[in-house]
Write an enzyme that holds these catalytic residues in place. Structure first.
Site, PDB file in Angstrom:
ATOM      1  N   CYS A  84      73.317  32.371  27.369  1.00 38.55           N
ATOM      2  CA  CYS A  84      73.058  33.818  27.528  1.00 38.55           C
ATOM      3  C   CYS A  84      72.109  34.120  28.685  1.00 38.55           C
ATOM      4  CB  CYS A  84      72.492  34.393  26.237  1.00 38.55           C
ATOM      5  SG  CYS A  84      73.190  33.686  24.746  1.00 38.55           S
ATOM      6  N   CYS A  87      72.984  35.527  32.232  1.00 36.54           N
ATOM      7  CA  CYS A  87      73.345  36.940  32.443  1.00 36.54           C
ATOM      8  C   CYS A  87      72.258  37.883  31.944  1.00 36.54           C
ATOM      9  CB  CYS A  87      74.666  37.265  31.736  1.00 36.54           C
ATOM     10  SG  CYS A  87      76.036  36.331  32.421  1.00 36.54           S
ATOM     11  N   MET A 125      81.142  40.422  28.705  1.00 31.34           N
ATOM     12  CA  MET A 125      80.482  39.631  27.645  1.00 31.34           C
ATOM     13  C   MET A 125      81.557  38.781  26.971  1.00 31.34           C
ATOM     14  SD  MET A 125      77.993  38.894  25.454  1.00 31.34           S
ATOM     15  CE  MET A 125      77.770  38.534  23.696  1.00 31.34           C
ATOM     16  N   HIS A 364      73.424  36.228  45.776  1.00 36.17           N
ATOM     17  CA  HIS A 364      73.796  34.902  45.255  1.00 36.17           C
ATOM     18  C   HIS A 364      73.873  33.920  46.416  1.00 36.17           C
ATOM     19  CE1 HIS A 364      75.303  32.299  42.103  1.00 36.17           C
ATOM     20  NE2 HIS A 364      76.320  31.964  42.855  1.00 36.17           N
ATOM     21  N   HIS A 407      82.364  35.707  46.287  1.00 37.77           N
ATOM     22  CA  HIS A 407      81.670  34.424  46.066  1.00 37.77           C
ATOM     23  C   HIS A 407      82.013  33.508  47.239  1.00 37.77           C
ATOM     24  CE1 HIS A 407      80.465  30.553  44.523  1.00 37.77           C
ATOM     25  NE2 HIS A 407      79.752  31.186  43.600  1.00 37.77           N
TER      26      HIS A 407
END
Ligand code: DHE
Length: 585
Positions: A84, A87, A125, A364, A407
């Protein structure tokens, strides 16, 4: 943001076809593609953290706290950090996922939390319950856990770093000339992720020259400016410095710079080459500047601070990509949750000067343009690219790619027949490849704008690659749910690209070429050899199954070699010494 109308037309078409298939069922659509029998070796979730091993106490129990034993609390903390935290943040303050602090979770209540964990949500999620990832009992435990105050993992300062620092071979005791006959410029440092090792594979003989223990869930390698030293960082924030001149390349220093980390680099500016190494941590949120020759820690800087736009405090802004400027004695440090890019001047560590650029949240990975002056990085959860001029130390542009979750890895630089010099990224969330103009002199009106966007094989892409000597652009899709896509690679021919026309692609069945009978290996991260004549791909299978490295001839796109060895456990990133050292991509 100017995305060619073609893109919208394609989107409409795809969604119409999708709707049709959903409505008409398998009759109209092609028969259901072969689903993956296994989940991705790590479905790009922080499932390899070592935070979960930290012993925690239940913070001051309040009268109305739901009852939870210390063992349950420890177990729930491990699950939280492993599944978890990536995120929702280590302290549950929220990151790309919502905050889960008790003021919020108690408002929603136990039943809501239990359902949310069980079924997930379309917003991203995962359905931890119905997917079988968590048992009913674990879901119940997690729902109760989220009603409690979060534990605070320990900080990791100079005492802890010095306690972990090992100078295995002093600089004075190291070889004064290369003691082996390996072409170290053409070595590939290959991440053996779940083995916590790197394999040094010879780009000429395809032989494994050494397999070296590194950090847990090892992540990336970077090379010194000298090309002599390899710096490898594990997700557990352990750095190993490897001397490629030794008879058999081996470690000369190591250190842990926190509990969780992802990035490492050395100084590359003229006159300061390799003077310093820098590493960035997810936990604690900080970066550390070390002596480039010994890894002795010199300066620890926390990244805690305010989010650039909301101007509210964030307790754990993680350090994502770090690059070294070629134009100034500066490190370029991406800070994820506050959306800031720090240009850290390393000429005087006692009076550290930093340019703090307001960029975009959830920075990122990223790389340099072909001139090495411009840093282009993805704020991937916001679908944007941020461009920094490292010569003028300033923000040049923030532009939406038009795709879902860009990405790029380090991205791919090439000269487009119509748009001139461009940098490319693929996307995790859809099939598109976006090109951004990178030539403010010769193609001024296109500079820092998305000049084109076209489809590759499918969503789930992580890396894109080319080479100055190549006419091909390679795009992987290792996280695509369809096995036929995640085990292949799309290849575009650069000199056939045309403005306004989606380029044709050739699909290489790399997974098939590897000839691995078991599991469903995913093909990840193209990496060129030193000459730019071969492209190496990792065929990444589960830890207990056979993996491989497949080598393709860049000119003919034919299979050249399959490297198999039982030591190649979950191979993922490969870092060719010459290309990584010179930022050639
Ligand atoms: Fe990575 C680069 C973070 C999962 C393979 N990864 C990076 C970078 C960051 C990052 C910040 C840029 C480093 C730099 O340039 O300084 N990666 C993360 C995560 O937070 C994430 C999503 C979850 C996690 O638990 O770590 C994550 N990464 C993965 C994987 O699951 C991958 C596919 C397989 C693996 O080995 O873990 C993976 N990441 C890579 C690779 C690079 C990388 C191969 C370097 C690409 C390059 O060519 O430079």
């Amino acid at each position: 943001m100017t995305v060619p109308p073609r893109k919208y037309a394609r989107l409409l078409l795809t969604s119409a076809a999708l709707a049709l298939t959903l409505v008409a069922g398998p009759a109209l659509g092609k028969d259901k593609p072969k689903e993956h029998a296994d989940g991705p070796a790590a479905a790009y979730e922080p499932s390899l953290t070592t935070l979960g091993q930290i012993k925690v106490e239940i913070p001051g129990r309040k009268a109305d706290d739901p009852v939870m034993t210390q063992e349950e609390f420890q177990k729930a903390t491990t699950i939280y950090f492993e599944r978890c935290a990536g995120c929702h943040g280590v302290l549950r303050k929220g990151a790309t996922g919502k905050p889960l602090t008790p003021d919020k979770t108690r408002e929603n209540g136990y039943d809501y939390l239990k359902n949310f964990i069980t079924y997930g949500s379309p917003a991203g999620m995962p359905n931890w319950g119905t997917s079988g990832d968590l048992s009913e009992a674990d879901v119940d435990m997690m729902a109760r856990y989220l009603l409690l105050e979060p534990p605070n993992p320990p900080e990791f300062g100079m005492p802890e770093m010095m306690a972990s620092w090992k100078l295995l071979v002093k600089p004075a005791d190291r070889p004064t000339k290369k003691m082996n006959d390996i072409d170290i410029d053409n070595l590939f440092s290959t991440t053996l992720r779940d083995a916590g090792q790197v394999a040094l594979i010879d780009g000429t003989t395809y032989e494994i020259q050494a397999v070296i223990d590194t950090g847990y869930a090892v992540h990336i390698s970077r090379i010194s400016a000298s090309g002599r030293y390899l710096f490898v960082i594990g997700r557990d924030a352990k750095i190993v410095m490897i001397d490629l001149w030794m008879k058999v390349p081996g470690p000369v220093a190591e250190i842990k710079i926190g509990a969780e980390a992802r990035s490492i680099e050395t100084s590359k500016f003229e006159g300061w080459e390799d003077k310093y190494a820098i590493a960035g941590a997810y936990w604690p949120p900080q970066y550390v500047i070390m002596d480039g020759d010994t890894l002795e820690p010199k300066k620890i800087v926390s990244t805690r601070g305010n989010i650039y736009d909301e101007q509210v405090y964030h307790p754990e802004p993680r350090v994502a990509a770090i690059l070294a400027s070629h134009y100034k004695p500066e490190f370029i440090v991406n800070v994820k949750e506050t959306g800031k890019i720090l240009l850290v001047d390393y000429t005087d560590l006692k009076n550290l000067k930093t340019t703090e650029i307001e960029a975009e949240r959830f920075l990122h990975d990223g790389g340099l343009d072909s001139t090495h002056r411009y840093f282009i990085t993805a704020a991937n959860a916001r679908g944007k690219l941020v461009v920094i001029d490292t010569k003028e130390s300033k923000l040049l542009a923030i532009t939406e790619t038009g795709g879902q979750t860009p990405h790029p890895g380090r991205g791919a630089n090439f000269v487009h027949p119509d748009f001139g010099p461009v940098w490319a990224t693929s996307h995790l969330g859809d099939e598109s490849v976006a090109l951004i103009g990178t030539d403010p002199e010769g193609h001024k009106d296109q500079a820092w704008k998305i000049v084109d966007s076209f489809p590759a094989m499918g969503g789930g892409s992580l890396f894109i690659k080319t080479h100055p000597k190549s006419n091909h652009l390679y795009v992987d899709a290792p996280l695509n749910p369809e096995a036929s896509i995640s085990s292949a690679v799309a290849v575009f021919t650069i000199d056939k690209m045309k403005a306004g026309v989606d380029p044709e692609s050739t699909i290489l069945p790399i997974g098939e070429w590897a000839g691995i009978p078991e599991g469903q290996p995913r093909v990840v991260q193209p990496e060129f050899n030193k000459e730019g004549t071969e492209v190496w791909f990792s065929v990444w299978n589960a830890k207990d199954k056979e993996s491989a490295i497949v080598v393709v001839d860049d000119k003919t796109l034919k299979l050249k070699k399959v490297i198999k060895d039982k030591r190649l456990v979950t191979p993922t990133g490969k870092f060719n010494v010459f290309n990584t050292r010179g930022d050639v991509y």
